[in-house]
Motif scaffolding. Structure first.
Motif, mmCIF file in Angstrom:
data_model
loop_
_atom_site.group_PDB
_atom_site.id
_atom_site.type_symbol
_atom_site.label_atom_id
_atom_site.label_comp_id
_atom_site.label_asym_id
_atom_site.label_seq_id
_atom_site.Cartn_x
_atom_site.Cartn_y
_atom_site.Cartn_z
ATOM 1 N N ASP A 1 0.848 -1.192 0.000
ATOM 2 C CA ASP A 1 0.000 0.000 0.000
ATOM 3 C C ASP A 1 0.888 1.248 0.000
ATOM 4 O O ASP A 1 1.724 1.409 0.888
ATOM 5 N N ASP B 1 0.325 4.167 0.860
ATOM 6 C CA ASP B 1 0.127 5.036 2.020
ATOM 7 C C ASP B 1 0.452 4.341 3.340
ATOM 8 O O ASP B 1 1.161 4.874 4.177
ATOM 9 N N THR B 2 -0.108 3.163 3.533
ATOM 10 C CA THR B 2 0.014 2.523 4.845
ATOM 11 C C THR B 2 1.153 1.504 4.920
ATOM 12 O O THR B 2 1.452 1.000 5.993
ATOM 13 N N ALA B 3 1.746 1.179 3.785
ATOM 14 C CA ALA B 3 2.825 0.187 3.723
ATOM 15 C C ALA B 3 2.355 -1.215 4.113
ATOM 16 O O ALA B 3 3.161 -2.087 4.417
ATOM 17 N N GLU B 4 1.044 -1.408 4.096
ATOM 18 C CA GLU B 4 0.551 -2.764 4.336
ATOM 19 C C GLU B 4 0.919 -3.660 3.146
ATOM 20 O O GLU B 4 0.974 -3.196 2.015
ATOM 21 N N ILE C 1 9.538 -8.837 7.709
ATOM 22 C CA ILE C 1 9.338 -7.409 7.526
ATOM 23 C C ILE C 1 7.884 -7.081 7.860
ATOM 24 O O ILE C 1 6.978 -7.797 7.453
ATOM 25 N N SER C 2 7.703 -6.008 8.619
ATOM 26 C CA SER C 2 6.357 -5.558 8.980
ATOM 27 C C SER C 2 6.055 -4.277 8.221
ATOM 28 O O SER C 2 6.974 -3.628 7.696
ATOM 29 N N PRO C 3 4.799 -3.875 8.154
ATOM 30 C CA PRO C 3 4.479 -2.589 7.512
ATOM 31 C C PRO C 3 5.248 -1.433 8.141
ATOM 32 O O PRO C 3 5.716 -0.538 7.435
ATOM 33 N N SER C 4 5.409 -1.476 9.454
ATOM 34 C CA SER C 4 6.156 -0.406 10.127
ATOM 35 C C SER C 4 7.586 -0.348 9.612
ATOM 36 O O SER C 4 8.147 0.731 9.392
ATOM 37 N N PHE D 1 7.668 0.984 6.084
ATOM 38 C CA PHE D 1 7.512 2.441 6.175
ATOM 39 C C PHE D 1 8.867 3.088 6.468
ATOM 40 O O PHE D 1 9.257 4.067 5.821
ATOM 41 N N ASP D 2 9.606 2.510 7.419
ATOM 42 C CA ASP D 2 10.938 3.046 7.747
ATOM 43 C C ASP D 2 11.872 2.968 6.549
ATOM 44 O O ASP D 2 12.636 3.896 6.282
ATOM 45 N N ILE E 1 -6.190 -0.227 11.222
ATOM 46 C CA ILE E 1 -5.139 -1.058 10.653
ATOM 47 C C ILE E 1 -4.559 -1.876 11.791
ATOM 48 O O ILE E 1 -4.140 -1.334 12.819
ATOM 49 N N ARG F 1 -2.211 -5.593 12.728
ATOM 50 C CA ARG F 1 -1.229 -6.502 12.124
ATOM 51 C C ARG F 1 -1.940 -7.720 11.535
ATOM 52 O O ARG F 1 -1.615 -8.149 10.451
ATOM 53 N N HIS G 1 5.194 -3.944 17.722
ATOM 54 C CA HIS G 1 4.541 -4.101 16.426
ATOM 55 C C HIS G 1 4.725 -2.906 15.497
ATOM 56 O O HIS G 1 4.547 -3.029 14.290
ATOM 57 N N ALA G 2 5.007 -1.744 16.045
ATOM 58 C CA ALA G 2 5.105 -0.553 15.202
ATOM 59 C C ALA G 2 5.853 0.549 15.939
ATOM 60 O O ALA G 2 5.807 0.632 17.167
ATOM 61 N N THR G 3 6.505 1.387 15.159
ATOM 62 C CA THR G 3 7.165 2.547 15.759
ATOM 63 C C THR G 3 6.125 3.644 16.007
ATOM 64 O O THR G 3 5.026 3.639 15.417
ATOM 65 N N TYR H 1 5.457 5.466 12.757
ATOM 66 C CA TYR H 1 4.525 4.780 11.854
ATOM 67 C C TYR H 1 3.089 4.981 12.315
ATOM 68 O O TYR H 1 2.191 5.224 11.509
ATOM 69 N N HIS I 1 2.048 8.322 11.370
ATOM 70 C CA HIS I 1 1.803 8.322 9.919
ATOM 71 C C HIS I 1 0.419 7.754 9.608
ATOM 72 O O HIS I 1 -0.312 8.298 8.778
ATOM 73 N N LEU I 2 0.082 6.656 10.297
ATOM 74 C CA LEU I 2 -1.236 6.054 10.042
ATOM 75 C C LEU I 2 -2.361 6.996 10.473
ATOM 76 O O LEU I 2 -3.421 7.030 9.834
ATOM 77 N N VAL J 1 -2.774 9.211 7.612
ATOM 78 C CA VAL J 1 -3.408 8.566 6.446
ATOM 79 C C VAL J 1 -4.894 8.325 6.711
ATOM 80 O O VAL J 1 -5.748 8.604 5.862
ATOM 81 N N ARG K 1 -9.199 10.040 5.492
ATOM 82 C CA ARG K 1 -9.990 8.988 4.831
ATOM 83 C C ARG K 1 -11.299 8.739 5.578
ATOM 84 O O ARG K 1 -12.373 8.639 4.962
#
Lengths: 809, 283
Positions: free
Chosen positions: A657, A659-662, A784-787, A790-791, B189, B191, B253-255, B258, B261-262, B265, B269
């Motif tokens: 994605d 935008d979201t890097a999913e 690799i995760s979406p986060s 994104f990085d 969103i 995981r 799970h996320a920084t 990020y 950022h979400l 986004v 929306r």
């Protein structure tokens, strides 16, 4: 034979039982026995500490507690370290833990005390009352810390290096120095784990009247557990039976043995004179069973203008955790199977296997291959990108060709035998994969998606898997007078469908009805000589042994039937359990042949009466001839000179994605070659399960240790095993069947295949999706995760928008 | 993974339940158990007593009303997420309920977990506390001292901490109906499907003649307590306004970056979806 079952999609006979909740697992055993006791384990809360005192005074006051053990209560062999199962000359500093920690703990979760109580609740209450005094020591967590060696896991292991091993074919460094092009890659794969639905579990019952110990364990090797229990508890082997009931998944973790509890439960049962059960809970599984995967690789490769690899030099560091009970199997497999279907002109590999203050590392489905495949395939992709060539073209250039088999790599494999591939047709597999995934049409698809603002990428990865490692498996086939066929093989089963696949072999080989065949696995009372279920070996090893044993039973049946029917053996056929003379109506049931095979003539059933019309044996000789034995049985062992090498290729199309890097999987394709297929449905099930596990390893799962060596995600809430919603709903599978010349059925193993290329194939596809927008972005670490994606996007510059428009036009 | 010992009560009336709670300072209320039971099993919580309210009568309701000021959905303390989600009437009166509930874990958990229990568990990573706050709903609370109504804005005290006293039981949640001319939307969103969101965003917009006259956005997993931000005056950069009030944190799970950022986004929306929803309802 009228109905050949080999190669057909026979429905699994196991599934009715499993799906209806009628499986019988270790935890289901002895539940009605009021004498059954339950064990719980005190585990170290620290990654690295000296134990200065253990005070159990409060424990025995807890109502319902029967006993507590610490190291000081262990004697003789139990007071020695657990066995180092697979020593290796290069494992110069192998270390194993004690059944209960002696003076020091080296990972969070290491067993310190063992409590037995009337139920698990009370046992856990008691565990909470044990007071341990620790002197905390600085922990070593992660490969970087292990290599830096500022701190040591074991004081007597310098540099934290348990083993250093090097193999070379040719002179890789010289070839790289002389090569027209060279590349260097730094690659990293995280820790993960098998996480079967059923954790470990052991039940033991001691019968003082017969001095006999029965152990039920959720293991991948009942014979191995039996040997360990007998040795550690000082029992004669003949006094110990180990039975493996249904097992809710193994994926490798249950091949390591003996686990502390596999010894402590029988010890407690003998000491207390009551049956004892240990059922590992989920948290315990995360912190005290084994993990795998963590490696860091440094690659140097030299190649020519076509992408042909002239020299490949790989150095890697393998995190084996706190101890090395399973030796170097994982890194040796990585170092050899890294080569996949390719033939670099010169190859050098050197690894160090390092201690860290984390859970031990033993094989997990794929067993070092996913890391090797990731490294080799990332290298192939890098070469293709560097030369501007199609990724499939570079791979084709490096393939071993069909006429080059058997292909010798000039290396030694994990079984101590030369790394020699027996068969395969890699160019044909690649052609199938390209068609299956639509490789040549992908750029059109990419452009179509780009026009909608969507990013898609495609990746492929190839692997070769040494399967069916020795040394042997055996089988015993017994045709009863009812005509029913009872077959025993010693390796265990943990849901693969062995009852079905093995029965197919028996039905075909012997000429009996599939329904009349019953397979027993993992019971040392039935088959005391066996190795175990790992390394994709069950079908190859036990399947072949069962085939050979069935042939022996068939041979004997024909000999007796020929005599009874007064016909030549060559004129006989066996169909649906009836031996008949071809072209006549003279026939005899196999059950009747079984009666005739045994001179004991008590006519207690119909089969016996039916046999009275036939006459066999020479009245001038003993009823059982000198070279014969009573009964209609066949027993044989299969022991190949070396492993057989299956192979496969996966391709995936992903969407990332913008935008979201999913990351979304759009299509997953597999071409798989495991020789002749016994049951295509089971093989495809194995592939699908493997791919699902591979998706987990590539996109979701990792072990999150903090700097103190605490595992932060020791639950399924935070260890992200994919749900069915994260796994592709369909996987396109095509088979190639290149038979193995090494076994009578021409088969190769299939159990691990699905998981091996996942990290490689997802890294390639995600990178491919991003490259038009981020030309320098490279995926060098998995999962690799979406986060993380994104990085990575932040770390790499965009291509100017005009350039993308130009490209997609 | 076995709980420490605790006393167990399964009262047949609310009065008994309230009395039991009042008498035992270490007691906890057990409803669906989807958060509490894992905490017990991991021995992260060790209450001296569980007061199981599952036998109490008259608390399983999902009652909808579209009349005047009391218009909305009243959800009893024993109504399961699945029950609320299955109510087409509730989805009509307040569509955000179903939109958000479909993101609450998985069917097995929704079959047992209660919506009211999730609200008073006060997890800022859970959907329903935020939804209650965004919709400006309330919770009716009972104790031996009597009953009171706590507005959502006064319900959340801190991470996993509500303002309810120890001896109080939340007996009903009230979600106001969606007014005419208003629209809602929800996106998150996670995981994996059904996991706690990395970021979840819901929006409630009110329109007049097609113009947005009020816009509020609620957030999941980017703060310690459920946060709702009024963005009526910053529709050109609603995420910017929101981020000033949020505190995205890093976890395994996320920084934090990020998550921020979400937020950027998803916020526009979801607002756009809510405006679209409002217009759809008007036509």
């Amino acid at each position: 034979m009228t109905t050949k079952l080999f190669g057909t999609k026979v429905p699994r006979v196991e599934d009715q039982r499993f799906l209806r909740g009628q499986g019988r697992y270790v935890d289901d055993l002895l539940t009605d026995d009021p004498r059954l006791l339950h064990a719980a384990v005190l585990r170290s809360p620290h990654a690295h500490a000296r134990i200065t005192d253990i005070d159990v005074a409060d424990v025995l006051d807890v109502e319902g507690v029967l006993a507590v053990w610490t190291y000081d209560d262990l004697v003789d062999a139990m007071a020695q370290p657990l066995p180092l199962l697979i020593p290796h000359p290069t494992l110069t500093h192998g270390r194993t833990q004690y059944a209960l920690a002696k003076d020091e703990v080296n990972y969070m979760g290491e067993a310190i005390a063992f409590v037995v109580a009337v139920d698990r609740y009370v046992a856990e209450d008691a565990v909470a009352r044990i007071r341990v005094s620790y002197d905390q020591l600085p922990p070593v967590v992660g490969i970087a810390a292990a290599r830096a060696a500022d701190r040591l896991v074991h004081d007597d292991v310098p540099g934290n290096v348990g083993a250093r091993m090097e193999q070379e074919n040719g002179d890789a460094r010289a070839a790289i120095a002389d090569a027209p092009h060279t590349l260097r890659l730094e690659l990293d794969v995280e820790r993960s784990a098998c996480t079967p639905m059923e954790g470990r579990g052991t039940v033991a019952r001691w019968d003082p009247d017969t001095s006999r110990l029965t152990v039920w364990s959720s293991t991948q090797t009942s014979t191995g557990v039996r040997g360990c229990v007998a040795a550690k508890l000082g029992l004669d082997l003949a006094k110990v039976d180990v039975i493996t009931p249904d097992v809710g998944g193994g994926f490798g973790v249950k091949i390591n043995h003996p686990w502390p509890e596999e010894l402590l439960v029988p010890l407690a049962a003998m000491t207390l004179g009551r049956p004892v059960k240990f059922t590992e809970d989920r948290r315990e599984h995360f912190i005290s069973s084994a993990h795998e995967r963590a490696q860091v690789h440094h690659v140097e490769v030299g190649f020519d203008d076509d992408g042909r690899v002239l020299g490949l030099n790989v150095e890697f560091w393998h995190d084996h955790g706190a101890y090395t009970p399973y030796g170097l199997i994982v890194p040796i497999i990585t170092s050899t199977q890294l080569l996949g279907p390719y033939k670099p002109a010169n190859y050098r590999v050197v690894f160090e296997s390092l201690y860290t203050n984390t859970v031990i590392v033993t094989p997990y489905r794929g067993a070092g291959r996913p890391q090797g495949c990731f490294v080799m395939e990332r290298t192939m992709d890098a070469i293709a990108a560097y030369l501007g060539k199609d990724r499939t073209e570079v791979r084709s250039t490096n393939f071993i060709q069909p006429d080059e088999f058997p292909y010798e790599h000039g290396l030694v494999f994990q079984d101590g035998r030369p790394l020699t591939y027996d068969s395969g047709d890699y160019p044909a597999s690649l052609e199938k994969l390209k068609t299956l995934v639509g490789w040549d049409e992908f750029e059109d698809f990419r452009a179509e998606m780009a026009a909608q603002g969507r990013r898609v990428g495609i990746g492929l990865a190839c692997y070769v898997e040494g399967t069916g490692v020795g040394p042997y498996e055996g089988a015993h086939v017994h045709i009863e007078t009812s005509g029913k066929v009872k077959v025993a093989t010693g390796l265990t089963t943990q849901g693969q469908g062995h009852q079905t696949a093995f029965a197919q072999i028996v039905a075909d080989t012997l000429g009996v009805r599939f329904e009349d065949v019953e397979i027993t696995t993992g019971d040392t009372r039935k088959m005391p000589y066996a190795v175990g279920t790992f390394a994709s070996r069950a079908a190859v090893m036990s399947g072949s042994a069962i085939h050979l044993a069935s042939l022996r039973a068939r041979e004997k049946a024909l000999r007796i039937a020929a005599e009874a029917l007064e016909a030549a053996e060559d004129d006989l056929e066996i169909v649906d359990g009836v031996v008949s003379v071809r072209g006549t109506d003279a026939s005899i049931d196999l059950g009747t042949v079984a009666v005739l095979s045994n001179p004991l003539r008590y006519a207690f059933d119909e089969a016996s009466k039916a046999a009275t019309q036939f006459s066999v044996g020479d009245p001038g000789k003993p009823p059982v001839a000198e070279d014969d034995e009573p009964g209609l049985e066949g027993k044989d062992f299969y022991s190949p000179e070396r492993s057989t090498f299956a192979n496969g290729m996966h391709a995936v199309i992903v969407e990332t994605d913008p935008d979201t890097a999913e990351i979304t999987i759009l299509k997953y394709a597999v071409v798989h070659d495991c020789g002749h297929l016994i049951n295509p449905m089971i093989v495809e099930g194995q592939i699908q399960g493997g791919v699902a596990q591979g998706v987990g390893g590539a996109l979701y799962e990792r072990m999150e240790y903090d700097e103190a060596g605490q595992l932060l995600n020791a639950s399924f809430m935070d260890f992200l095993m994919p749900y069915v919603t994260e796994v592709p709903t369909t996987i396109d599978i095509d088979h190639l069947e290149t038979p193995s010349p090494l076994n009578p059925l021409g088969i190769k193993g299939a159990g691990e295949a699905g998981v091996i290329p996942s990290a490689a194939v997802f890294a390639a596809a995600i990178e491919d999706a991003e490259r038009p927008y981020k030309p320098t972005l490279a995926i060098t670490a998995m999962p690799i995760s979406p986060s993380e994606l994104f990085d990575l996007r932040l770390a790499h510059a965009d291509v100017p928008a005009e350039a993308i428009a130009e490209e997609t036009r | 993974m076995k709980p420490a010992p605790f006393a167990f009560r399964r009262p047949a009336t609310l009065e008994e339940a309230l009395a039991a709670l009042a008498e035992e300072p270490g007691a906890k209320v057990l409803a669906g158990g989807q958060s509490l039971v894992p905490l017990l099993s991991m021995r992260l919580a060790a209450p001296s007593m569980l007061v199981d309210i599952n036998a109490l009568p008259g608390l399983g309701h999902v009652r909808c009303s579209s009349d005047g000021g009391a218009a909305g959905v009243r959800i009893g303390a024993l109504a399961r997420h699945a029950h609320v989600l299955a109510s087409t009437e509730a989805a009509e009166v307040q569509p955000l309920l179903a939109m958000a509930l479909s993101h609450v874990a998985h069917p097995t958990i929704r079959n047992r977990g209660t919506t009211v229990g999730s609200i008073v568990h006060a997890d800022a990573a859970a959907e329903m506390p935020m939804v209650l706050r965004l919709l400006e709903g309330s919770v009716d609370v009972a104790s031996v001292r009597g009953r009171r109504t706590v507005p959502a804005g006064e319900l959340f005290a801190g991470p996993l901490e509500s303002t309810l006293a120890h001896d109080e039981i939340a007996v009903e949640a009230f979600f106001p109906a969606l007014p005419e001319g208003a629209g809602v939307a929800f996106q998150e969103i996670a995981r994996r499907h059904g996991d706690y969101a990395l970021v979840g965003v819901a929006a409630l917009v009110e329109t007049d003649g097609g113009e947005v006259v009020r816009a509020r956005v609620g957030f999941v997993s980017v703060s310690d307590v459920p946060v709702v931000v009024d963005v009526t005056d910053s529709l050109d950069d609603p995420a910017g306004k929101a981020l000033a009030e949020l505190d995205p944190a890093a976890d395994i799970h996320a920084t934090a970056a990020y998550r921020a950022h979400l937020v950027k986004v998803l916020t526009p929306r979801v607002l756009a979806d809510a405006v679209h929803h409002a217009r759809e309802r008007n036509t």
